[in-house]
Design a protein around this motif. Structure first.
Motif, PDB file in Angstrom:
ATOM      1  N   PRO A  40       0.833  -1.210   0.000  1.00 31.97           N
ATOM      2  CA  PRO A  40       0.000   0.000   0.000  1.00 31.97           C
ATOM      3  C   PRO A  40       0.862   1.252   0.000  1.00 31.97           C
ATOM      4  O   PRO A  40       2.009   1.249   0.471  1.00 31.97           O
ATOM      5  CB  PRO A  40      -0.778  -0.127   1.310  1.00 31.97           C
ATOM      6  CG  PRO A  40       0.122  -0.910   2.208  1.00 31.97           C
ATOM      7  CD  PRO A  40       0.866  -1.870   1.324  1.00 31.97           C
ATOM      8  N   MET A  41       0.315   2.346  -0.520  1.00 34.94           N
ATOM      9  CA  MET A  41       1.057   3.602  -0.530  1.00 34.94           C
ATOM     10  C   MET A  41       0.097   4.763  -0.776  1.00 34.94           C
ATOM     11  O   MET A  41      -1.025   4.593  -1.264  1.00 34.94           O
ATOM     12  CB  MET A  41       2.140   3.585  -1.616  1.00 34.94           C
ATOM     13  CG  MET A  41       1.602   3.496  -3.029  1.00 34.94           C
ATOM     14  SD  MET A  41       2.930   3.523  -4.254  1.00 34.94           S
ATOM     15  CE  MET A  41       1.984   3.474  -5.780  1.00 34.94           C
ATOM     16  N   TYR A  42       0.562   5.957  -0.413  1.00 32.36           N
ATOM     17  CA  TYR A  42      -0.103   7.210  -0.748  1.00 32.36           C
ATOM     18  C   TYR A  42       0.902   8.064  -1.513  1.00 32.36           C
ATOM     19  O   TYR A  42       2.119   7.951  -1.313  1.00 32.36           O
ATOM     20  CB  TYR A  42      -0.551   7.965   0.503  1.00 32.36           C
ATOM     21  CG  TYR A  42      -1.576   7.248   1.346  1.00 32.36           C
ATOM     22  CD1 TYR A  42      -2.914   7.220   0.968  1.00 32.36           C
ATOM     23  CD2 TYR A  42      -1.210   6.624   2.546  1.00 32.36           C
ATOM     24  CE1 TYR A  42      -3.859   6.578   1.757  1.00 32.36           C
ATOM     25  CE2 TYR A  42      -2.139   5.984   3.326  1.00 32.36           C
ATOM     26  CZ  TYR A  42      -3.474   5.964   2.931  1.00 32.36           C
ATOM     27  OH  TYR A  42      -4.411   5.326   3.700  1.00 32.36           O
ATOM     28  N   GLU A  43       0.387   8.940  -2.360  1.00 30.44           N
ATOM     29  CA  GLU A  43       1.254   9.844  -3.103  1.00 30.44           C
ATOM     30  C   GLU A  43       0.703  11.260  -3.057  1.00 30.44           C
ATOM     31  O   GLU A  43      -0.520  11.463  -3.069  1.00 30.44           O
ATOM     32  CB  GLU A  43       1.385   9.416  -4.572  1.00 30.44           C
ATOM     33  CG  GLU A  43       2.431   8.365  -4.818  1.00 30.44           C
ATOM     34  CD  GLU A  43       2.658   8.133  -6.302  1.00 30.44           C
ATOM     35  OE1 GLU A  43       3.608   7.400  -6.627  1.00 30.44           O
ATOM     36  OE2 GLU A  43       1.894   8.665  -7.121  1.00 30.44           O
ATOM     37  N   ALA A  44       1.601  12.228  -3.012  1.00 32.43           N
ATOM     38  CA  ALA A  44       1.204  13.633  -3.050  1.00 32.43           C
ATOM     39  C   ALA A  44       2.382  14.463  -3.534  1.00 32.43           C
ATOM     40  O   ALA A  44       3.545  14.034  -3.445  1.00 32.43           O
ATOM     41  CB  ALA A  44       0.755  14.111  -1.673  1.00 32.43           C
TER      42      ALA A  44
ATOM     43  N   SER B 209      -9.209  17.207   0.495  1.00 31.99           N
ATOM     44  CA  SER B 209      -9.801  18.537   0.660  1.00 31.99           C
ATOM     45  C   SER B 209      -9.606  19.088   2.058  1.00 31.99           C
ATOM     46  O   SER B 209      -9.728  20.289   2.288  1.00 31.99           O
ATOM     47  CB  SER B 209     -11.297  18.476   0.333  1.00 31.99           C
ATOM     48  OG  SER B 209     -11.950  17.528   1.170  1.00 31.99           O
ATOM     49  N   ASP B 210      -9.322  18.247   3.026  1.00 33.25           N
ATOM     50  CA  ASP B 210      -9.148  18.695   4.404  1.00 33.25           C
ATOM     51  C   ASP B 210      -7.688  18.987   4.745  1.00 33.25           C
ATOM     52  O   ASP B 210      -7.330  19.120   5.917  1.00 33.25           O
ATOM     53  CB  ASP B 210      -9.697  17.634   5.361  1.00 33.25           C
ATOM     54  CG  ASP B 210      -9.059  16.264   5.136  1.00 33.25           C
ATOM     55  OD1 ASP B 210      -8.558  16.030   4.014  1.00 33.25           O
ATOM     56  OD2 ASP B 210      -9.088  15.432   6.064  1.00 33.25           O
ATOM     57  N   VAL B 211      -6.814  19.079   3.749  1.00 32.75           N
ATOM     58  CA  VAL B 211      -5.394  19.325   3.971  1.00 32.75           C
ATOM     59  C   VAL B 211      -5.094  20.798   3.710  1.00 32.75           C
ATOM     60  O   VAL B 211      -5.535  21.367   2.710  1.00 32.75           O
ATOM     61  CB  VAL B 211      -4.536  18.442   3.038  1.00 32.75           C
ATOM     62  CG1 VAL B 211      -3.058  18.782   3.182  1.00 32.75           C
ATOM     63  CG2 VAL B 211      -4.767  16.979   3.349  1.00 32.75           C
ATOM     64  N   ASP B 212      -4.361  21.430   4.636  1.00 34.90           N
ATOM     65  CA  ASP B 212      -3.929  22.815   4.434  1.00 34.90           C
ATOM     66  C   ASP B 212      -2.879  22.852   3.320  1.00 34.90           C
ATOM     67  O   ASP B 212      -1.881  22.123   3.374  1.00 34.90           O
ATOM     68  CB  ASP B 212      -3.325  23.380   5.716  1.00 34.90           C
ATOM     69  CG  ASP B 212      -4.367  23.526   6.815  1.00 34.90           C
ATOM     70  OD1 ASP B 212      -5.558  23.706   6.461  1.00 34.90           O
ATOM     71  OD2 ASP B 212      -3.995  23.458   8.001  1.00 34.90           O
ATOM     72  N   LEU B 213      -3.102  23.686   2.335  1.00 36.80           N
ATOM     73  CA  LEU B 213      -2.164  23.769   1.224  1.00 36.80           C
ATOM     74  C   LEU B 213      -0.808  24.286   1.689  1.00 36.80           C
ATOM     75  O   LEU B 213       0.241  23.755   1.304  1.00 36.80           O
ATOM     76  CB  LEU B 213      -2.732  24.681   0.125  1.00 36.80           C
ATOM     77  CG  LEU B 213      -1.838  24.893  -1.097  1.00 36.80           C
ATOM     78  CD1 LEU B 213      -1.590  23.564  -1.802  1.00 36.80           C
ATOM     79  CD2 LEU B 213      -2.466  25.905  -2.045  1.00 36.80           C
ATOM     80  N   ILE B 214      -0.796  25.305   2.530  1.00 30.14           N
ATOM     81  CA  ILE B 214       0.435  25.894   3.046  1.00 30.14           C
ATOM     82  C   ILE B 214       0.452  25.744   4.559  1.00 30.14           C
ATOM     83  O   ILE B 214      -0.532  26.043   5.239  1.00 30.14           O
ATOM     84  CB  ILE B 214       0.550  27.384   2.680  1.00 30.14           C
ATOM     85  CG1 ILE B 214       0.404  27.586   1.166  1.00 30.14           C
ATOM     86  CG2 ILE B 214       1.864  27.958   3.171  1.00 30.14           C
ATOM     87  CD1 ILE B 214       1.503  26.982   0.352  1.00 30.14           C
TER      88      ILE B 214
ATOM     89  N   GLY C 208      -4.583  13.762   4.502  1.00 28.81           N
ATOM     90  CA  GLY C 208      -6.026  13.921   4.565  1.00 28.81           C
ATOM     91  C   GLY C 208      -6.795  12.619   4.399  1.00 28.81           C
ATOM     92  O   GLY C 208      -6.267  11.612   3.922  1.00 28.81           O
ATOM     93  N   GLU C 209      -8.050  12.649   4.779  1.00 30.38           N
ATOM     94  CA  GLU C 209      -8.880  11.456   4.717  1.00 30.38           C
ATOM     95  C   GLU C 209      -9.318  11.119   3.300  1.00 30.38           C
ATOM     96  O   GLU C 209      -9.653   9.974   3.006  1.00 30.38           O
ATOM     97  CB  GLU C 209     -10.116  11.640   5.611  1.00 30.38           C
ATOM     98  CG  GLU C 209      -9.793  11.812   7.097  1.00 30.38           C
ATOM     99  CD  GLU C 209     -11.039  11.982   7.937  1.00 30.38           C
ATOM    100  OE1 GLU C 209     -12.141  12.056   7.343  1.00 30.38           O
ATOM    101  OE2 GLU C 209     -10.912  12.041   9.182  1.00 30.38           O
TER     102      GLU C 209
END
Length: 425
Positions: free
Chosen positions: A92-96, A172-177, A213-214
């Motif tokens: 499993p993994m997440y990417e951003a 969408s619940d993640v602060d961009l900065i 984020g979720e």
């Protein structure tokens, strides 16, 4: 066939001296060096390209990337094991995407990948390609991060340095900065592909769930026993799990692999021109040989030999010329591929001493600035990869070029009638 081989051997004995012998020797040497050169060039290019491809497939794209799209994770993990698909790893993994800021004020864009802390133990390919040059691949803590070698250099970060994920994509619940996403560099890695060294950084799955984020989609990277079975495995997975989205390594890296393929094809086409030149040389030599053998050809025809049988005598000569060049070329090419590091070392020494002697004779005051080119050591460290199918095709093409030239040269073997030749004699 016995008399054809007998006559061919007799012609060969007669042609061992004089101009025909030189022509045959040059033709065989040309095929030999052509086969050797093409095997070495293609194998070295395979070494360069496969270093990139291995790193991309084992680190970046895997063999198949799966997005669950609502399919329960437990159902997927249990379901794919029920089929004999040859899947050996499912991680499993997440990417951003992120803009990382170092404590020194330097900033750089990065691809953040959240992976399991035990991925190196479970994924042998990943562990083989991710070579740690400083620190350790330790993601046991959610604040630990591992950086690519060039990325760490751009940030001015070392093991123990603090960095901040200043800008971060995600749900969408993640602060961009934010200035609160602080991580400690615990390791710096390198691999065979510079783009990964420039952009990749790894954090733990726990940190990915916390900071991304979720709404972030969880991906699974699948490794197969045979990477070429990717299309079959994707089809079977989509039959079992209609909601999933699966992407093959071919699609994920389509433009890059396409560029590599074009580069290799163009190089092979250019080097194959060697065989065109060799074929023309053999053609001219064989035509002269046929002309010089007009009387013998007329006698054989008068004795009842058919045109095809006489032509086969000269085609057999072309086959022997091709084999006498292609087989030694094959052996020399494989030996050079095995000893590639020694070859580049010899080239490096020869280049250095050549420059040294010329500089000493022309500008002695500059001789102390002459140094060996370190790039030869870099080239020598990349192992040549010999593909049996490519080597076989190259060798057969060398023989085939001699056969075609001999066939073409002897096509009009009875251009003069038997009576005309015997009358002239």
């Amino acid at each position: 066939m016995n008399w054809i081989f007998f006559v061919s051997r007799r012609f060969a004995k007669v042609d061992r001296t004089g101009r025909s012998a030189v022509t045959g020797l040059l033709a065989s040497l040309s095929i030999c060096f052509g086969v050797m050169t093409l095997i070495v060039v293609v194998s070295v290019m395979n070494g360069f390209q496969m270093g990139f491809i291995d790193s991309i497939m084992e680190i970046s794209s895997a063999h198949i990337r799966v997005q669950l799209n609502g399919t329960p994770e437990e159902t997927f993990l249990e379901g794919y094991k029920g089929e004999d698909l040859g899947i050996i790893v499912a991680e499993p993994m997440y990417e951003a995407q992120s803009l990382i800021a170092g404590t020194s004020g330097r900033q750089s864009a990065s691809l953040i990948r959240a992976v399991s802390p035990t991925i190196r133990q479970r994924d042998e390919g990943f562990a083989r390609e991710v070579k740690m040059i400083s620190g350790a691949f330790d993601l046991s803590k959610p604040t630990n991060i591992v950086l690519g070698s060039e990325l760490s250099r751009q940030l001015g970060a070392r093991v123990g340095s603090k960095i901040n994920l200043l800008a971060l994509s995600g749900g969408s619940d993640v602060d961009l900065i934010s200035n609160n996403r602080l991580f400690t560099v615990v390791g710096i890695f390198t691999c065979g592909y510079a783009e990964i060294n420039n952009t990749f950084s790894f954090i733990s799955l726990e940190a990915g769930e916390q900071y991304l984020g979720e709404d972030i989609s969880k991906l699974y990277s699948l490794k197969l026993q045979k990477s070429e079975k990717d299309a079959y495995v994707i089809y079977q997975l989509q039959q079992s799990f209609p909601d999933i989205q699966a992407q093959s390594w071919r699609e994920y890296n389509r433009s890059f692999f396409g560029a590599l393929r074009i580069e290799k094809n163009i190089l092979m086409m250019l080097v194959f021109l060697i065989f065109v030149v060799v074929g023309v040389n053999i053609f001219n030599g064989m035509r002269r040989m046929v002309f010089e053998r007009q009387s013998e050809i007329a006698v054989l025809s008068a004795l009842g030999a058919k045109k095809n049988s006489i032509q086969f005598i000269f085609i057999l000569r072309g086959l022997l010329t091709g084999l006498s060049g292609a087989v030694p070329g094959l052996i020399l090419g494989l030996l050079l591929c095995v000893q590639m590091s020694a070859v580049f070392s010899i080239i490096s020494k020869a280049t250095y001493w050549g420059q040294y002697v010329i500089t000493y004779l022309t500008q002695p005051e500059l001789v102390y600035y002459i140094q060996e080119n370190p790039m030869y050591q870099v080239y020598g460290s990349i192992p040549a990869r010999v593909m049996p199918m490519e080597v076989t095709l190259i060798t057969l093409f060398g023989v085939f070029s001699a056969l075609v030239a001999s066939w073409k040269a002897s096509k009009n073997i009875l251009s003069m009638t038997v009576s005309e030749v015997l009358h002239d004699e």
